[in-house]
Design a protein around this motif. Sequence first.
Motif, short mmCIF file in Angstrom:
data_model
loop_
_atom_site.label_atom_id
_atom_site.label_comp_id
_atom_site.label_asym_id
_atom_site.label_seq_id
_atom_site.Cartn_x
_atom_site.Cartn_y
_atom_site.Cartn_z
N PRO A 1 0.24 -1.24 0.22
CA PRO A 1 -0.07 0.05 0.23
C PRO A 1 1.28 1.15 -0.11
CG PRO A 1 0.26 -1.32 2.55
CD PRO A 1 0.85 -1.78 1.42
N GLU A 2 0.08 2.15 -1.03
CA GLU A 2 1.20 3.92 -0.55
C GLU A 2 0.31 4.39 0.83
OE1 GLU A 2 1.06 5.74 -4.73
OE2 GLU A 2 -0.08 3.83 -5.57
N LEU A 3 1.61 4.79 0.69
CA LEU A 3 1.20 5.81 2.21
C LEU A 3 0.33 6.93 1.35
CD1 LEU A 3 1.99 6.46 5.01
CD2 LEU A 3 3.68 8.30 4.73
N LYS A 4 -0.60 7.47 1.68
CA LYS A 4 -1.37 8.56 1.58
C LYS A 4 -1.70 9.42 1.77
CE LYS A 4 -3.57 5.16 -2.23
NZ LYS A 4 -5.07 4.43 -3.10
N CYS A 5 -2.27 10.46 2.08
CA CYS A 5 -2.92 12.08 2.34
C CYS A 5 -3.76 11.48 2.95
CB CYS A 5 -2.59 12.74 1.68
SG CYS A 5 -0.93 13.59 2.10
N TYR A 6 -4.81 11.64 3.99
CA TYR A 6 -6.23 11.70 4.74
C TYR A 6 -6.06 13.16 5.96
CZ TYR A 6 -5.83 6.94 3.02
OH TYR A 6 -6.01 5.73 2.15
N ASP A 7 -6.65 14.82 5.16
CA ASP A 7 -6.29 15.50 5.55
C ASP A 7 -5.34 15.67 6.20
OD1 ASP A 7 -9.01 16.68 4.78
OD2 ASP A 7 -9.93 15.02 6.79
N ASP A 8 -4.93 15.59 7.43
CA ASP A 8 -3.84 16.32 7.77
C ASP A 8 -2.78 14.78 8.73
OD1 ASP A 8 -5.34 15.45 10.12
OD2 ASP A 8 -4.62 17.54 11.38
N ARG A 9 -3.67 14.00 7.91
CA ARG A 9 -2.90 12.30 8.22
C ARG A 9 -2.16 11.67 7.22
NH1 ARG A 9 -7.53 10.84 12.19
NH2 ARG A 9 -5.83 8.88 12.77
N MET A 10 -1.42 10.61 7.46
CA MET A 10 -1.05 9.93 6.43
C MET A 10 -0.85 8.02 6.78
SD MET A 10 2.37 12.05 4.49
CE MET A 10 2.35 11.24 3.61
N ALA A 11 -1.50 7.73 5.72
CA ALA A 11 -1.66 6.11 6.66
C ALA A 11 -1.20 5.28 5.42
CB ALA A 11 -3.05 5.23 6.93
N ALA A 12 -0.89 3.87 5.29
CA ALA A 12 -0.08 2.31 4.04
C ALA A 12 -1.48 2.14 4.28
CB ALA A 12 0.43 2.81 4.26
N CYS A 13 -2.32 1.29 3.70
CA CYS A 13 -3.00 0.73 4.29
C CYS A 13 -4.70 0.51 2.80
CB CYS A 13 -4.33 0.68 5.36
SG CYS A 13 -4.88 -0.93 6.33
N HIS A 14 -4.61 -0.80 2.17
CA HIS A 14 -5.59 -0.71 1.87
C HIS A 14 -7.04 -0.49 1.80
CE1 HIS A 14 -2.73 -1.59 -1.38
NE2 HIS A 14 -2.11 -3.00 -0.98
N ARG A 15 -7.37 -0.82 3.07
CA ARG A 15 -9.05 -0.91 3.63
C ARG A 15 -8.80 0.49 4.38
NH1 ARG A 15 -10.09 -1.15 9.34
NH2 ARG A 15 -12.31 -2.52 9.94
N ILE A 16 -8.15 1.65 4.18
CA ILE A 16 -8.46 2.62 4.19
C ILE A 16 -9.55 3.41 3.52
CG2 ILE A 16 -7.93 4.86 5.04
CD1 ILE A 16 -5.33 3.58 6.96
N GLY A 17 -9.73 2.99 1.90
CA GLY A 17 -9.85 3.83 1.09
C GLY A 17 -11.56 3.25 1.28
N GLU A 18 -11.86 2.30 2.04
CA GLU A 18 -12.74 1.17 2.38
C GLU A 18 -14.39 2.00 2.57
OE1 GLU A 18 -11.26 -2.58 1.74
OE2 GLU A 18 -10.50 -2.24 0.28
N ILE A 19 -13.36 2.29 4.35
CA ILE A 19 -13.51 3.07 4.99
C ILE A 19 -14.47 4.44 5.71
CG2 ILE A 19 -13.19 0.80 7.04
CD1 ILE A 19 -10.96 2.55 7.73
N THR A 20 -15.02 4.46 6.47
CA THR A 20 -15.49 5.93 6.29
C THR A 20 -15.05 6.00 7.28
OG1 THR A 20 -17.69 5.18 5.32
CG2 THR A 20 -17.43 7.89 6.84
N LEU A 21 -14.08 7.87 6.85
CA LEU A 21 -13.69 8.89 7.80
C LEU A 21 -13.43 9.34 8.64
CD1 LEU A 21 -10.13 8.91 5.88
CD2 LEU A 21 -10.16 7.48 7.28
#
Length: 139
Positions: free
Chosen positions: A119-139
């Motif tokens: 998984p790529e390290l992706k930005c989510y507002d002021d955070r970053m995470a590397a997990c395929h699952r994050i795009g599938e769940i609601t933040l």
Amino acid sequence: MSVQSQVLNLLKDLQAQYKLTYLFIGHDLSVINFIADRVCVMFLGTVCEISPKEALYRQPLHPYTSFLLDAIPQADPHLRSEHRKLLSGEVPSPVNPPSGCCFHTRCPYATERCRTEKPELKCYDDRMAACHRIGEITL
């Protein structure tokens, strides 16, 4: 413990007085919570999550971060969780890490994609995470 507290308090005082920035590396999440403004969580030398401290401790994005936070001992018996999440699965070798996501051998949410694609390290507002699952769940 009192020496550790004194050193940490001194570091905080010096930081405020001289407007210092620290790169503090540690394994004790209680200490990290006390000293850090932003936290970078790593597994097998790979960044899993980078986040402001408050957001990370309130709602971790990466499953590994969630397990780490759940493992922090609680002194108050009323705050202890009877249903603590425990890691299972195979502990990967740091010398020969698995393909795909380095955490997939222990992650209860791992899919075939996790086993084959890092998984790529992706930005989510002021955070970053590397997990395929994050795009599938609601933040």
